[in-house]
Design an enzyme around this catalytic site. Sequence first.
Site, mmCIF file in Angstrom:
data_model
loop_
_atom_site.group_PDB
_atom_site.id
_atom_site.type_symbol
_atom_site.label_atom_id
_atom_site.label_comp_id
_atom_site.label_asym_id
_atom_site.label_seq_id
_atom_site.Cartn_x
_atom_site.Cartn_y
_atom_site.Cartn_z
ATOM 1 N N GLU A 186 16.818 41.329 81.238
ATOM 2 C CA GLU A 186 16.381 41.171 82.627
ATOM 3 C C GLU A 186 14.896 41.469 82.693
ATOM 4 O OE1 GLU A 186 18.288 43.392 85.762
ATOM 5 O OE2 GLU A 186 20.291 42.953 85.003
ATOM 6 N N GLU A 223 23.013 48.540 82.506
ATOM 7 C CA GLU A 223 22.267 49.638 83.128
ATOM 8 C C GLU A 223 23.136 50.825 83.505
ATOM 9 O OE1 GLU A 223 19.856 48.193 86.340
ATOM 10 O OE2 GLU A 223 18.849 46.715 85.103
HETATM 11 O O1 IFM Z 1 19.601 43.153 90.848
HETATM 12 C C1 IFM Z 1 19.400 44.146 89.892
HETATM 13 C C2 IFM Z 1 20.435 44.030 88.782
HETATM 14 O O2 IFM Z 1 21.728 44.086 89.274
HETATM 15 C C3 IFM Z 1 20.248 45.151 87.788
HETATM 16 N N1 IFM Z 1 18.893 45.229 87.339
HETATM 17 C C4 IFM Z 1 17.834 45.233 88.326
HETATM 18 C C5 IFM Z 1 18.033 44.052 89.276
HETATM 19 C C6 IFM Z 1 16.909 44.052 90.336
HETATM 20 O O3 IFM Z 1 16.964 45.223 91.078
#
Ligand code: IFM
Length: 461
Positions: free
Chosen positions: A361, A179
């Site tokens: 994710e 990210e």
């Molecule tokens: O916890 C975070 C992660 O570190 C990066 N993506 C989003 C998740 C939830 O906010």
Amino acid sequence: MSAATIQERLQGELERHLVPRDFVWGVSTSSYQIEGAAAVDGRGPSVWDGYSRVPGHVANGHTGDVACDHYHRYAEDTALMRGLGVNAYRFSVAWPRVLPAGRGAANEAGLAFYDRVIDGVLAAGIEPWLCLYHWDLPQALQDQGGWLNRDIAGWFADYATLVARRFGDRVKRFATFNEPGVFTLFGYGLAWHPPGLTDPAALHQAIHHVNLAHGAAVDALRAHVASASIGATHSVQPARPVDHTAADEAAATLLDEYWNKAFAEAQILGHYPPALARAVEPYVQAGDMERICRPTDWFGVNHYSPVFARADAAAPLGFAWADAPDNVPKTQVGWQVDPAAFRDTLVDLDRRYRLPIYVLENGAGGHEKLDASGNLIDLERIGYLAVYIGAMYDAIAAGADVRGYFVWSLLDNFEWGAGYDCRFGLVYVDPVTQRRIPKASAHWYANLIRGMVGEAPPQEP
Ligand code: IFM
């Protein structure tokens, strides 16, 4: 539709051959969020160690000092993953644990920790997916300018080389960054992450240097790992105007560039989106776009919910972050539940970048407590996962080349500025005793995978 009905429907998809048998089912974590052991065995400080200590930066003054103590409990956590039946685990290496000063002398104890993690998951039949950077920049490099120093591309490539040489005999799946659109915008534009700036020039410089570091790391990994499979992991969410005014629409277009396109377009298509192209121009040198746009093997997407912008002429970037409107379904942490947006995002990414897609994710956050019997029956999370996995199937049916899905996260963990009270885990973690308790969603996910993979049932978590 109940979660059970949706689960039946999802498993029916296998018979209709929507999901190949080698589809990757996984869970994700990150170093600073779970490891703890912040000052153990030679780890150097990261930017989050200092930032989280400043009052007001993290809810309740929480820090990652102990986190889930995964540094000492990784074997128990591997057993939990084995119980889930996942066939992949995405984790990140803490740069300051293996290179305490960010460059120079490596820390053998830190490297040995990741040897243990990798060997443990492999022995459990789980493929390690290693991410080089999930936001814990060594403080020593921050002191030399961090992402604002162009030399960081070389420092990052050296770090990638160290990781590749040490683990490349066992790890083949590498993500350069997690990210980048989030940690740059939050760190340099909105002051919600270290280094806590609201400085557009710094943001644009950081964006370009992160992109250069990505390209340099891809080359380093390729040079040192035979048959490496390399990508980067992008947070991609539709950026929406909070009101349908021309000003808010323009704000959403800008947010879309920073959040969704600043990295993916540069790394895969070799150019910046229009507004950013003008903004980064002062930092771009001849040959940079070729350095950034290196061939990669897959596109990693993290997806949760649409994000919202509103115009704000007084804000340094000309727009402000906005909450989701009141009249939409939300998770407990206020993120809109919109599975159709997930389907559309996957279909769009497939057409735009023409790379195999891995969802690295997806999950739901909650403010959860154990019930009187000591269990956590997280039906809301199950419902969220069910409809989002269903939406992923719809994207696959529409032709998107999606090859894997990872839940965020294995464990309740340090949720950055929200501290430990915002829980995303399939497994509840008691922050005091460190006891792990699989939630109902862990059992649900294990059942789903068992039905999909169709192998001998894994042991229950
Ligand atoms: O916890 C975070 C992660 O570190 C990066 N993506 C989003 C998740 C939830 O906010």
